[in-house]
Design a protein around this motif. Structure first.
Motif, PDB file in Angstrom:
ATOM      1  N   ARG A  92       7.438 -17.380 -40.109  1.00 56.71           N
ATOM      2  CA  ARG A  92       8.273 -16.367 -40.740  1.00 56.71           C
ATOM      3  C   ARG A  92       7.817 -14.986 -40.264  1.00 56.71           C
ATOM      4  O   ARG A  92       6.621 -14.747 -40.091  1.00 56.71           O
ATOM      5  N   VAL A  93       8.793 -14.084 -40.063  1.00 57.12           N
ATOM      6  CA  VAL A  93       8.463 -12.755 -39.578  1.00 57.12           C
ATOM      7  C   VAL A  93       9.385 -11.743 -40.247  1.00 57.12           C
ATOM      8  O   VAL A  93      10.560 -12.020 -40.513  1.00 57.12           O
ATOM      9  N   ALA A  94       8.842 -10.570 -40.558  1.00 54.56           N
ATOM     10  CA  ALA A  94       9.619  -9.457 -41.092  1.00 54.56           C
ATOM     11  C   ALA A  94       9.913  -8.491 -39.951  1.00 54.56           C
ATOM     12  O   ALA A  94       8.997  -8.058 -39.244  1.00 54.56           O
ATOM     13  N   VAL A  95      11.202  -8.161 -39.768  1.00 57.10           N
ATOM     14  CA  VAL A  95      11.622  -7.345 -38.629  1.00 57.10           C
ATOM     15  C   VAL A  95      12.572  -6.241 -39.101  1.00 57.10           C
ATOM     16  O   VAL A  95      13.439  -6.482 -39.954  1.00 57.10           O
ATOM     17  N   ASP A  96      12.437  -5.045 -38.523  1.00 56.94           N
ATOM     18  CA  ASP A  96      13.351  -3.950 -38.817  1.00 56.94           C
ATOM     19  C   ASP A  96      14.789  -4.364 -38.516  1.00 56.94           C
ATOM     20  O   ASP A  96      15.056  -5.010 -37.491  1.00 56.94           O
ATOM     21  N   THR A  97      15.713  -3.955 -39.369  1.00 58.24           N
ATOM     22  CA  THR A  97      17.098  -4.404 -39.191  1.00 58.24           C
ATOM     23  C   THR A  97      17.745  -3.850 -37.929  1.00 58.24           C
ATOM     24  O   THR A  97      18.702  -4.441 -37.407  1.00 58.24           O
ATOM     25  N   ASP A  98      17.230  -2.720 -37.383  1.00 54.80           N
ATOM     26  CA  ASP A  98      17.819  -2.206 -36.150  1.00 54.80           C
ATOM     27  C   ASP A  98      17.301  -2.937 -34.910  1.00 54.80           C
ATOM     28  O   ASP A  98      17.686  -2.614 -33.781  1.00 54.80           O
ATOM     29  N   ALA A  99      16.429  -3.922 -35.111  1.00 52.28           N
ATOM     30  CA  ALA A  99      15.908  -4.726 -34.000  1.00 52.28           C
ATOM     31  C   ALA A  99      16.353  -6.177 -34.099  1.00 52.28           C
ATOM     32  O   ALA A  99      15.755  -7.066 -33.501  1.00 52.28           O
ATOM     33  N   VAL A 100      17.430  -6.411 -34.848  1.00 50.73           N
ATOM     34  CA  VAL A 100      17.955  -7.764 -35.087  1.00 50.73           C
ATOM     35  C   VAL A 100      19.428  -7.799 -34.715  1.00 50.73           C
ATOM     36  O   VAL A 100      20.143  -6.809 -34.911  1.00 50.73           O
ATOM     37  N   ALA A 101      19.889  -8.919 -34.169  1.00 44.77           N
ATOM     38  CA  ALA A 101      21.311  -9.086 -33.873  1.00 44.77           C
ATOM     39  C   ALA A 101      21.750 -10.490 -34.282  1.00 44.77           C
ATOM     40  O   ALA A 101      20.991 -11.462 -34.137  1.00 44.77           O
ATOM     41  N   GLU A 102      22.971 -10.590 -34.786  1.00 39.82           N
ATOM     42  CA  GLU A 102      23.526 -11.886 -35.158  1.00 39.82           C
ATOM     43  C   GLU A 102      23.852 -12.694 -33.908  1.00 39.82           C
ATOM     44  O   GLU A 102      24.400 -12.164 -32.932  1.00 39.82           O
ATOM     45  N   VAL A 103      23.514 -13.977 -33.937  1.00 37.39           N
ATOM     46  CA  VAL A 103      23.745 -14.854 -32.791  1.00 37.39           C
ATOM     47  C   VAL A 103      25.099 -15.536 -32.950  1.00 37.39           C
ATOM     48  O   VAL A 103      25.336 -16.233 -33.946  1.00 37.39           O
TER      49      VAL A 103
END
Length: 312
Positions: A92-103
């Protein structure tokens, strides 16, 4: 609660091992992701031994959002995502939302995991110059960044020359869009408006004279791990300035990841996974990368986190 994660350990093979660490606690602008796949990058593996022991490694991961961001930004719980952030090689990892994209549904999560560091690096380096109808050289083209760069440069309308370390390493690059595949830099005819160098050392020095007036050499990797020594006067040039640029933009990956995922969903960009295995074979995968035995990306499948696992 705890999760299993890849941590640095100078006594372990490739200075990496799997251990129990604290379950990450996301900040308000972060999503918590249940990781399904991670992607290894050669630089991360090569420098693992220089990090403090116990550091959770890696930046590339894909999985499913377990908890949406508290501030309301980013994807909802249950969304398939790819992410770029420190400590990504974990259950599990916590990531900033501006560094995530929907696949998108059309893209496999394992292929998505291969995109962040290598794909965005290639994309951003190519955006530094207009490339439509221009000549672009990619060195170290058989690696993860190199294979993305060849594809993206070809999609952008460039005449792409791919440089590799051996003929065997060059297999498949013409199918990805390279007009020419060469071993090293000997015998190259003509100059280039943009060079993406993944090798560094003596090859970076040899690439410099191949730049056209006004051209730019993007130094985006240093696989040779050797110094680059320029002879006195070799950087002098009459005419429009030629430049060597460094690369290190690791901010706000989300929009660029979405661009790459869109191309992948349309069948225009391939992740080119050269090694796929379970993360229990982490050491073998890391050593294969260091030994330049992987053409393209190395992706490992992660054992899913369960609330009742040991240490929870």
């Amino acid at each position: 609660m705890t999760v299993r994660a890849v941590v640095t350990d100078p006594r372990a093979r490739a200075a990496l091992r799997i251990a129990e660490v604290a379950d990450p606690e996301p900040r308000p602008g972060q999503v918590l992701i249940d990781v399904r796949h991670i992607s290894l990058n050669r630089g991360e593996v090569a420098f693992a031994g220089s990090l403090p022991p116990g550091t959770v490694s890696g930046y590339d991961a894909s999985g499913v959002v377990a908890r949406a961001a508290a501030d309301g930004s980013g994807p909802a719980e249950g969304t398939r995502v790819v992410a770029f952030g420190p400590g990504a090689w974990a259950q599990r990892v916590a990531v900033d939302t501006d560094a995530v994209a929907e696949v998108p549904d059309a893209v496999d999560l394992a292929h998505a995991a291969a995109l962040p560091m290598a794909g965005v690096t290639a994309l951003r380096a190519l955006r530094t110059r207009p490339i439509l109808g221009r000549r672009v050289l990619v060195t170290g083209a058989a690696g993860g960044i190199g294979r993305f760069a060849v594809q993206l440069a070809a999609l952008g309308g460039a005449h792409v020359v791919a440089s590799v370390g051996s003929a065997a390493r060059g297999e498949g690059l013409t199918g990805l869009g390279a007009r020419e595949v060469v071993v090293g830099l000997d015998g190259i005819d003509g100059s280039f408006d943009l060079i993406l160098d993944n090798v560094g050392g003596a090859q970076l020095v040899a690439a410099w004279p191949l730049l056209a007036p006004g051209g730019d050499l993007q130094s985006i990797g240093w696989a040779s791990e050797e110094p680059a020594v320029f002879a006195p006067g070799s950087l002098f040039f009459l005419g429009r300035s030629r430049t060597i640029s460094t690369f290190g933009d690791a901010t706000a990956f989300g929009p660029d990841l979405a661009t790459l995922l869109g191309l992948a969903a349309e069948g225009r960009l391939s992740a080119e996974i050269g090694l796929r295995d379970t993360w229990e074979r982490l050491a073998e995968a890391a050593e294969a990368l260091l030994g330049r035995q992987v053409a393209g990306k190395a992706v490992l499948d992660v054992e899913p986190w369960r609330a009742g696992q040991s240490g929870a």
